[in-house]
Design a protein around this motif. Sequence first.
Motif, PDB file in Angstrom:
ATOM      1  N   PHE A  22      14.523  -6.387  -3.349  1.00 48.80           N
ATOM      2  CA  PHE A  22      15.169  -5.238  -3.319  1.00 48.80           C
ATOM      3  C   PHE A  22      16.319  -5.030  -4.011  1.00 48.80           C
ATOM      4  O   PHE A  22      16.952  -4.262  -4.749  1.00 48.80           O
ATOM      5  CB  PHE A  22      15.422  -4.763  -1.813  1.00 48.80           C
ATOM      6  CG  PHE A  22      14.136  -4.170  -1.322  1.00 48.80           C
ATOM      7  CD1 PHE A  22      13.446  -3.006  -1.617  1.00 48.80           C
ATOM      8  CD2 PHE A  22      13.482  -5.111  -0.397  1.00 48.80           C
ATOM      9  CE1 PHE A  22      12.258  -2.755  -1.014  1.00 48.80           C
ATOM     10  CE2 PHE A  22      12.157  -4.855   0.029  1.00 48.80           C
ATOM     11  CZ  PHE A  22      11.647  -3.453  -0.293  1.00 48.80           C
ATOM     12  N   ASP A  94       7.266   2.202  -3.128  1.00 44.75           N
ATOM     13  CA  ASP A  94       7.456   0.845  -2.400  1.00 44.75           C
ATOM     14  C   ASP A  94       7.029   1.328  -0.938  1.00 44.75           C
ATOM     15  O   ASP A  94       5.849   1.631  -0.787  1.00 44.75           O
ATOM     16  CB  ASP A  94       8.632   0.086  -2.615  1.00 44.75           C
ATOM     17  CG  ASP A  94       8.335  -1.632  -2.138  1.00 44.75           C
ATOM     18  OD1 ASP A  94       7.414  -2.002  -2.849  1.00 44.75           O
ATOM     19  OD2 ASP A  94       8.888  -1.976  -1.061  1.00 44.75           O
ATOM     20  N   ASN A 139       1.929   0.163   1.189  1.00 40.94           N
ATOM     21  CA  ASN A 139       1.659  -0.506  -0.122  1.00 40.94           C
ATOM     22  C   ASN A 139       1.237  -1.882   0.386  1.00 40.94           C
ATOM     23  O   ASN A 139       0.422  -2.613  -0.254  1.00 40.94           O
ATOM     24  CB  ASN A 139       3.164  -0.452  -0.722  1.00 40.94           C
ATOM     25  CG  ASN A 139       4.040  -1.323  -0.070  1.00 40.94           C
ATOM     26  OD1 ASN A 139       4.161  -1.204   1.337  1.00 40.94           O
ATOM     27  ND2 ASN A 139       4.927  -2.133  -0.603  1.00 40.94           N
ATOM     28  N   ARG A 143      -2.707  -4.359  -0.331  1.00 40.46           N
ATOM     29  CA  ARG A 143      -2.891  -5.829  -0.979  1.00 40.46           C
ATOM     30  C   ARG A 143      -3.972  -6.454  -0.192  1.00 40.46           C
ATOM     31  O   ARG A 143      -4.947  -7.158  -0.992  1.00 40.46           O
ATOM     32  CB  ARG A 143      -1.692  -6.563  -0.748  1.00 40.46           C
ATOM     33  CG  ARG A 143      -0.389  -5.930  -1.867  1.00 40.46           C
ATOM     34  CD  ARG A 143       0.770  -6.877  -1.462  1.00 40.46           C
ATOM     35  NE  ARG A 143       1.741  -5.835  -2.164  1.00 40.46           N
ATOM     36  CZ  ARG A 143       3.032  -5.974  -1.829  1.00 40.46           C
ATOM     37  NH1 ARG A 143       3.649  -6.890  -1.072  1.00 40.46           N
ATOM     38  NH2 ARG A 143       4.108  -4.918  -2.251  1.00 40.46           N
ATOM     39  N   ASN A 186       4.028 -11.647   0.608  1.00 39.97           N
ATOM     40  CA  ASN A 186       5.268 -11.562  -0.222  1.00 39.97           C
ATOM     41  C   ASN A 186       5.796 -12.865  -0.405  1.00 39.97           C
ATOM     42  O   ASN A 186       5.725 -13.979   0.333  1.00 39.97           O
ATOM     43  CB  ASN A 186       6.274 -10.385   0.207  1.00 39.97           C
ATOM     44  CG  ASN A 186       7.430 -11.167   1.372  1.00 39.97           C
ATOM     45  OD1 ASN A 186       7.053 -11.944   2.004  1.00 39.97           O
ATOM     46  ND2 ASN A 186       8.420 -10.305   1.477  1.00 39.97           N
ATOM     47  N   ASP A 214       5.422 -10.910  -5.466  1.00 42.99           N
ATOM     48  CA  ASP A 214       6.316 -10.220  -5.956  1.00 42.99           C
ATOM     49  C   ASP A 214       6.878 -10.891  -7.347  1.00 42.99           C
ATOM     50  O   ASP A 214       7.167 -10.070  -8.433  1.00 42.99           O
ATOM     51  CB  ASP A 214       7.757 -10.285  -5.171  1.00 42.99           C
ATOM     52  CG  ASP A 214       7.460  -9.277  -3.910  1.00 42.99           C
ATOM     53  OD1 ASP A 214       6.830  -8.410  -3.960  1.00 42.99           O
ATOM     54  OD2 ASP A 214       8.260  -9.518  -2.849  1.00 42.99           O
TER      55      ASP A 214
HETATM   56  O1  RIB Z   1       9.400  -8.735  -0.550  1.00 45.38           O
HETATM   57  C1  RIB Z   1       9.358  -7.387  -0.372  1.00 45.38           C
HETATM   58  C2  RIB Z   1       8.214  -6.801   0.040  1.00 45.38           C
HETATM   59  O2  RIB Z   1       7.944  -5.547   0.375  1.00 45.38           O
HETATM   60  C3  RIB Z   1       7.584  -6.544  -1.758  1.00 45.38           C
HETATM   61  O3  RIB Z   1       6.273  -7.113  -1.746  1.00 45.38           O
HETATM   62  C4  RIB Z   1       7.684  -5.176  -1.895  1.00 45.38           C
HETATM   63  O4  RIB Z   1       6.585  -4.637  -2.557  1.00 45.38           O
HETATM   64  C5  RIB Z   1       7.926  -4.558  -0.457  1.00 45.38           C
HETATM   65  O5  RIB Z   1       7.167  -3.522   0.178  1.00 45.38           O
END
Ligand code: RIB
Length: 273
Positions: A22, A94, A139, A143, A186, A214
Motif C-alpha cells: 500500500f 484492490d 480480489n 487468487r 501475499n 505482490d
Molecule cells: O499485501 C497486501 C495484499 O492485499 C495485496 O496482495 C493486495 O492486492 C491486497 O489486496
Amino acid sequence: RMVMKKSKTIGVLVPDISNPFFSTLVRGIEDVLYKENFITMLCNANGDNKKESLVLEELSRRGVDGFIIASSAISDKDIQQLLVNKNHPFIILDQKSSDENSDSIQTDDFSGGKLAALHLKLLGHKKVAVVIPENATTNIARRLEGFKEVMDENISIIYSSLSKEGGRKAAKKIVETDVTGIFAINDEIAFGLYLGLKDFDKSIPDDYSVVGYDNVDMCKYVTPPLTTIAQPIYELGQQTAEMLLERIEHPKQEQVIKKLPVNLINRFSTRQI
Ligand code: RIB
C-alpha cells in the motif's frame, strides 16, 4: 489538463499502510496527483468501517474533489450514500470490489493464482498449502480460485491474517501437514513463514518451496530471495490516479473498468521436488 474544482484534494483510503504494497501504491497515486497540483489525503482504514465512513463524510464536508478506495471496510451502502448520492467522483480498487456503477481498476488475480500453481506443479509439487485470510476479500479469493483451477487436489487451506505475524503463526500449522509447496497469498505472509519455519528448523526451499504474491521490494533482500507473483503496484497507483482525474473531468462518461496483468518473478524460494 483543465480540472476546475474546489479544493484540489483527493482522499485515499487504504486498509493497512504498514504493508509495503500500500505504500508503493500510494506513492504511484501521489506522484501523479502531485504533478497535477492535487494534494493527497491518506486514511489508514485498518478494517474499521466506522472510521472509514466518518473519514469519508468529513472529507466530503471539506470539499474533497474525489476519492480512491482500496479498502473493503466501507460498505456499498455507505458508498452509495456518501459518494454516489453526493456526486463525488471515485475509483475503487484492490480489496474493495466494484458494483455495477463504480469505476474500478483491478489486477488479474485469477491468472496470478494460476501462475503460482503452475510454477509449483511444474516443479513436481503434489501436496501444497495455500495460506490465506479466512474472510478473504474478493480480489484475494480470486487468487485461490485461479490456483485451484490448475492444482485441483491436495490443497491444504491454512488461515492467516495478511501480515508477517499471520505468516509466522501459520508455520505451526504447515509443519503438521505433509505439503512440500506453499502459496502465500501475499508477500507479508511469506516473510512471516520464513521466520516461522526457521523456528521449526525447516528451511526454504529445501523443506518447503514458497511462492508469494505482490513482489514488494523486500522480496529481493530476503534469503532466499522470494519467488512471487508481481503486481504492477506503482503503475496501478499511477493509473488509478489518472482514471480519477479523467472521471473528474468527464463526470458523465460511461463506467470504466480496467484490468492490469501480473507475472511470475522466479527467484530462489522454490525447487524441483
Ligand atoms: O499485501 C497486501 C495484499 O492485499 C495485496 O496482495 C493486495 O492486492 C491486497 O489486496
